[in-house]
Design an enzyme around this catalytic site. Structure first.
Site, PDB file in Angstrom:
ATOM      1  N   THR A 134       0.914  -1.065   0.009  1.00  0.00           N
ATOM      2  CA  THR A 134      -0.240  -0.022  -0.002  1.00  0.00           C
ATOM      3  C   THR A 134       0.841   1.308   0.134  1.00  0.00           C
ATOM      4  O   THR A 134       1.932   1.481   0.486  1.00  0.00           O
ATOM      5  CB  THR A 134      -0.859  -0.054   1.138  1.00  0.00           C
ATOM      6  OG1 THR A 134      -1.844  -1.034   1.355  1.00  0.00           O
ATOM      7  CG2 THR A 134      -1.789   1.418   1.331  1.00  0.00           C
ATOM      8  N   LYS A 161      -3.961   4.792  -1.861  1.00  0.00           N
ATOM      9  CA  LYS A 161      -5.068   5.488  -0.961  1.00  0.00           C
ATOM     10  C   LYS A 161      -5.445   6.640  -1.493  1.00  0.00           C
ATOM     11  O   LYS A 161      -4.446   7.481  -1.796  1.00  0.00           O
ATOM     12  CB  LYS A 161      -4.524   5.574   0.506  1.00  0.00           C
ATOM     13  CG  LYS A 161      -4.229   4.415   1.392  1.00  0.00           C
ATOM     14  CD  LYS A 161      -5.347   3.626   1.623  1.00  0.00           C
ATOM     15  CE  LYS A 161      -5.016   2.682   2.624  1.00  0.00           C
ATOM     16  NZ  LYS A 161      -6.628   1.733   3.240  1.00  0.00           N
ATOM     17  N   ASN A 190     -11.249   4.807   1.304  1.00  0.00           N
ATOM     18  CA  ASN A 190     -11.613   4.819   2.768  1.00  0.00           C
ATOM     19  C   ASN A 190     -12.811   5.689   3.039  1.00  0.00           C
ATOM     20  O   ASN A 190     -12.740   6.587   3.958  1.00  0.00           O
ATOM     21  CB  ASN A 190     -10.419   5.303   3.594  1.00  0.00           C
ATOM     22  CG  ASN A 190      -9.303   4.018   3.462  1.00  0.00           C
ATOM     23  OD1 ASN A 190      -8.198   4.230   2.958  1.00  0.00           O
ATOM     24  ND2 ASN A 190      -9.581   3.134   4.339  1.00  0.00           N
ATOM     25  N   LYS A 265     -11.215  -8.727   6.807  1.00  0.00           N
ATOM     26  CA  LYS A 265     -10.045  -8.498   7.462  1.00  0.00           C
ATOM     27  C   LYS A 265     -10.503  -9.059   8.971  1.00  0.00           C
ATOM     28  O   LYS A 265     -11.514  -9.143   9.350  1.00  0.00           O
ATOM     29  CB  LYS A 265      -9.831  -7.081   7.878  1.00  0.00           C
ATOM     30  CG  LYS A 265      -9.359  -6.459   6.842  1.00  0.00           C
ATOM     31  CD  LYS A 265      -9.356  -4.790   6.998  1.00  0.00           C
ATOM     32  CE  LYS A 265      -8.818  -4.094   5.938  1.00  0.00           C
ATOM     33  NZ  LYS A 265      -9.114  -2.534   6.258  1.00  0.00           N
ATOM     34  N   ASP A 317      -4.118  -8.059   0.706  1.00  0.00           N
ATOM     35  CA  ASP A 317      -3.286  -7.050   1.066  1.00  0.00           C
ATOM     36  C   ASP A 317      -2.805  -7.004   2.632  1.00  0.00           C
ATOM     37  O   ASP A 317      -3.526  -6.702   3.291  1.00  0.00           O
ATOM     38  CB  ASP A 317      -4.462  -5.789   0.931  1.00  0.00           C
ATOM     39  CG  ASP A 317      -3.967  -4.368   1.438  1.00  0.00           C
ATOM     40  OD1 ASP A 317      -2.701  -4.106   1.130  1.00  0.00           O
ATOM     41  OD2 ASP A 317      -4.673  -3.599   1.968  1.00  0.00           O
TER      42      ASP A 317
END
Ligand code: MN
Length: 343
Positions: A134, A161, A190, A265, A317
């Site tokens: 990332t 991002k 996000n 996650k 990720d």
């Protein structure tokens, strides 16, 4: 193989550079190491990386969950791990990252007792996991430089991002594409855009031929209608991350046709809900990715085992340990599971 003791210990990990995403900058992460002891002295390990932003978790509340969780599992046999998972599921709302760590520590203890790696206890679908890396929010120059570096290191998938500056984000992504052309990108806002901004963003990038594999969480977590709107009007596959914290969220997102991808996650779902979401997504032909919070080596190892066990993830990720000082992967090398850059 009975559970005799449960201990929590907090450790603070420092990032090499502050991790900047929409409305959040962190320079360190305080995680909880879980140690589960069996009556023969065998130890199972797990790690919780709390998230206030996503899960509403605070460290103090999590530490206090230890005694009530231990009450639910003490004296029980780790071979009956699904029975124990169900009991720990009571902490899905209040302490999801601790739920994940304790559930994993049960599997880790069982793994040592029967000499079988966790990824094989859960199915052994694959022997390796490919991860992206990332690049957080930064200037155009920083982003281009980091993308070049990751490309040189062998990464073929990079996660970028965005979400704090619509026009600047578009310029940054186009500059990266020009500097590093043969890479695929996952783009994660996000929750930073409105549905209309999200469409504007993807329209321009698509016209420019930007190779986006997943357009992750463009709008706020609770706006399922907004997610569906973006999915229906964007040429790129749309993914949910902050919107999917439990198997019930996953069910609703699938039924309401809001997304093409779900980002699992373990820190949100624990092992139990993650297993449920894998089956649900496969049944509904929804694609999966797996991500992380701010885990160190132990926590990332949990997700590597889970990803290899199920073989269910189009993209992984799992890079948090690469971004922090002193964090190394735990226990998967010697067990034959490899973590490699996406090829
Ligand atoms: Mn995300």
């Amino acid at each position: 193989m009975k559970i005799k003791d449960l201990q929590f210990e907090t450790t603070t990990w420092e990032y090499y550079k502050p991790f900047h995403i929409t409305n959040s900058i962190s320079s360190f992460s305080t995680n909880i190491s879980v140690s589960l002891k069996l009556d023969d002295g065998t130890e199972g390990c797990g790690e919780a990386s709390p998230s206030f932003r996503v899960n509403g978790e605070t460290l103090n509340a999590l530490v206090q969950a230890k005694d009530p969780i231990f009450e639910l599992i003490k004296g029980e046999d780790v071979r009956n791990y699904r029975r124990l998972f169900s009991r720990i599921d009571k902490f899905s709302k209040t302490a999801p990252s601790v739920k994940a760590a304790v559930q994993y520590s049960i599997l880790d203890a069982l793994s040592k007792e029967i000499d079988l790696p966790v990824y094989q206890i859960l199915g052994g679908a694959s022997d390796y996991v490919e991860t992206d890396q990332t690049i957080c929010i930064g200037t155009l120059e920083e982003t281009v430089e980091e993308a070049k570096k990751l490309s040189d290191e062998g990464f073929k998938v990079i996660k970028l991002k965005v979400g704090e500056d619509l026009k600047g984000d578009i310029e940054r992504l186009l500059a990266v594409r020009e500097a590093v052309p043969h890479i695929k990108y996952i783009v994660d806002a996000n929750m930073g855009y409105t549905p209309k901004e999200a469409i504007y963003f993807s329209d321009i990038l698509y016209r420019e031929g930007f190779p986006m594999e997943i357009y992750e969480q463009p709008v706020v977590a609770t706006d399922f209608d907004g997610l569906r709107f973006v999915r229906n009007h964007s040429p790129y596959p749309v993914g949910a991350d902050e919107s999917v914290r439990t198997k019930y969220d996953a069910l609703r997102l699938i039924r309401e046709e809001c997304v093409d991808y779900l980002n699992i996650k373990l820190m949100k779902t624990g092992v139990s809900d993650a297993l449920a979401i894998v089956e649900m997504a496969e049944t509904a032909s929804i694609s999966l990715m797996i991500g992380c919070m701010s885990e160190s080596g132990v926590g990332i190892s949990q997700s590597i085992h889970f990803a290899a066990a199920t073989g269910a993830f189009s993209y992984c990720d799992l890079d948090a340990h690469l971004l922090k000082k002193g964090a190394v992967p735990y226990r998967f090398r010697q067990e034959g599971v490899k973590l490699i850059p996406t090829i």
